[in-house]
Design a protein around this motif. Structure first.
Motif, mmCIF file in Angstrom:
data_model
loop_
_atom_site.group_PDB
_atom_site.id
_atom_site.type_symbol
_atom_site.label_atom_id
_atom_site.label_comp_id
_atom_site.label_asym_id
_atom_site.label_seq_id
_atom_site.Cartn_x
_atom_site.Cartn_y
_atom_site.Cartn_z
ATOM 1 N N ILE A 22 0.841 -1.198 0.000
ATOM 2 C CA ILE A 22 0.000 0.000 0.000
ATOM 3 C C ILE A 22 0.876 1.247 0.000
ATOM 4 O O ILE A 22 0.613 2.198 -0.741
ATOM 5 N N VAL A 23 1.927 1.246 0.789
ATOM 6 C CA VAL A 23 2.842 2.388 0.799
ATOM 7 C C VAL A 23 3.461 2.578 -0.579
ATOM 8 O O VAL A 23 3.529 3.700 -1.099
ATOM 9 N N ALA A 24 3.893 1.485 -1.191
ATOM 10 C CA ALA A 24 4.479 1.583 -2.530
ATOM 11 C C ALA A 24 3.479 2.171 -3.525
ATOM 12 O O ALA A 24 3.855 2.966 -4.392
ATOM 13 N N GLY A 25 2.222 1.809 -3.395
ATOM 14 C CA GLY A 25 1.210 2.277 -4.331
ATOM 15 C C GLY A 25 0.629 3.641 -4.023
ATOM 16 O O GLY A 25 0.152 4.328 -4.916
ATOM 17 N N GLN A 26 0.659 4.048 -2.754
ATOM 18 C CA GLN A 26 -0.026 5.270 -2.341
ATOM 19 C C GLN A 26 0.899 6.404 -1.904
ATOM 20 O O GLN A 26 0.444 7.535 -1.724
ATOM 21 N N HIS A 27 2.191 6.135 -1.723
ATOM 22 C CA HIS A 27 3.053 7.144 -1.103
ATOM 23 C C HIS A 27 3.174 8.435 -1.899
ATOM 24 O O HIS A 27 3.391 9.496 -1.316
ATOM 25 N N ALA A 28 3.012 8.373 -3.195
ATOM 26 C CA ALA A 28 3.135 9.610 -3.985
ATOM 27 C C ALA A 28 2.011 10.589 -3.638
ATOM 28 O O ALA A 28 2.267 11.785 -3.441
ATOM 29 N N ASP A 29 0.794 10.087 -3.528
ATOM 30 C CA ASP A 29 -0.325 10.958 -3.133
ATOM 31 C C ASP A 29 -0.154 11.465 -1.705
ATOM 32 O O ASP A 29 -0.369 12.641 -1.419
ATOM 33 N N TRP A 30 0.208 10.560 -0.798
ATOM 34 C CA TRP A 30 0.409 10.963 0.593
ATOM 35 C C TRP A 30 1.525 12.004 0.691
ATOM 36 O O TRP A 30 1.412 12.983 1.414
ATOM 37 N N GLY A 31 2.626 11.746 -0.027
ATOM 38 C CA GLY A 31 3.764 12.663 0.016
ATOM 39 C C GLY A 31 3.427 14.032 -0.550
ATOM 40 O O GLY A 31 3.880 15.055 -0.024
ATOM 41 N N ALA A 32 2.629 14.068 -1.615
ATOM 42 C CA ALA A 32 2.225 15.349 -2.189
ATOM 43 C C ALA A 32 1.428 16.154 -1.167
ATOM 44 O O ALA A 32 1.634 17.368 -1.011
ATOM 45 N N GLN A 33 0.550 15.485 -0.448
ATOM 46 C CA GLN A 33 -0.243 16.167 0.580
ATOM 47 C C GLN A 33 0.661 16.666 1.711
ATOM 48 O O GLN A 33 0.526 17.808 2.165
#
Length: 178
Positions: free
Chosen positions: A123-134
């Motif tokens: 999940i981190v691999a798949g979602q970290h870009a969105d989380w990081g942008a926020q």
């Protein structure tokens, strides 16, 4: 062949030493809040970000939004810091069965609180870009930097590939090379 590349990439990442000069340059570029966000990255992620930053500088890049994006592109991984075994597992599964990795990387509707650690890694691999942008937006980055961080795993679209000066393309390339 892609698996061999990823294994080498993994070993390069964990064996990288932080360049104090590049670290000082990065500190000078980032605001205090952005610097605090950078410092929360795991050492391997800091080294990876500094390697990307260094490659961009070597290419003559001086666009601040691109350089900040290079330094902060993986900050979303702080949500669940992965250990080296989890990182390796994600890289290998993505290389061997990318569809399965994407499926495991989707966040279930009821959240992730009760999921096993191995699943959280996907999940981190798949979602970290969105989380990081926020997270980066909350630390005061520009809308362009936020967008670059959000899209850093997305291969450039055909129109962007033709434009050699695309910031998103440059970030994507150095991330895949580092």
């Amino acid at each position: 062949m892609r698996i061999v590349y990823r294994v080498r990439q993994f070993w390069r990442t964990i064996s990288l030493k932080t360049d104090p000069h590049k670290l000082e340059q990065a500190k000078d570029l980032l605001t205090a809040e952005q610097w605090e966000l950078f410092l929360k990255l795991q050492p391997a992620e800091q080294s990876h970000a500094l390697a990307m930053y260094g490659k961009l500088l070597e290419q003559g890049e001086n666009q601040p939004e691109l350089l900040v994006a290079a330094l902060l592109h993986d900050v979303g991984k702080q949500r669940y810091p992965m250990n080296p075994i989890e990182r390796t597992m994600v890289v290998l599964v993505k290389a061997l069965v990318p569809g399965q990795a994407r499926w495991w990387g989707s966040l279930p509707p009821d959240g992730w609180d009760n999921l096993p650690g191995w699943r959280k890694a996907f999940i981190v691999a798949g979602q970290h870009a969105d989380w990081g942008a926020q997270m980066a937006r909350e630390a005061g980055v520009s809308p362009l930097t936020e967008s670059l961080i959000r899209e850093h795993h997305d291969p450039p679209c055909r129109e962007v590939e033709v434009n050699e000066n695309s910031l998103q393309r440059k970030l994507w390339l150095v991330d895949n090379e580092s």
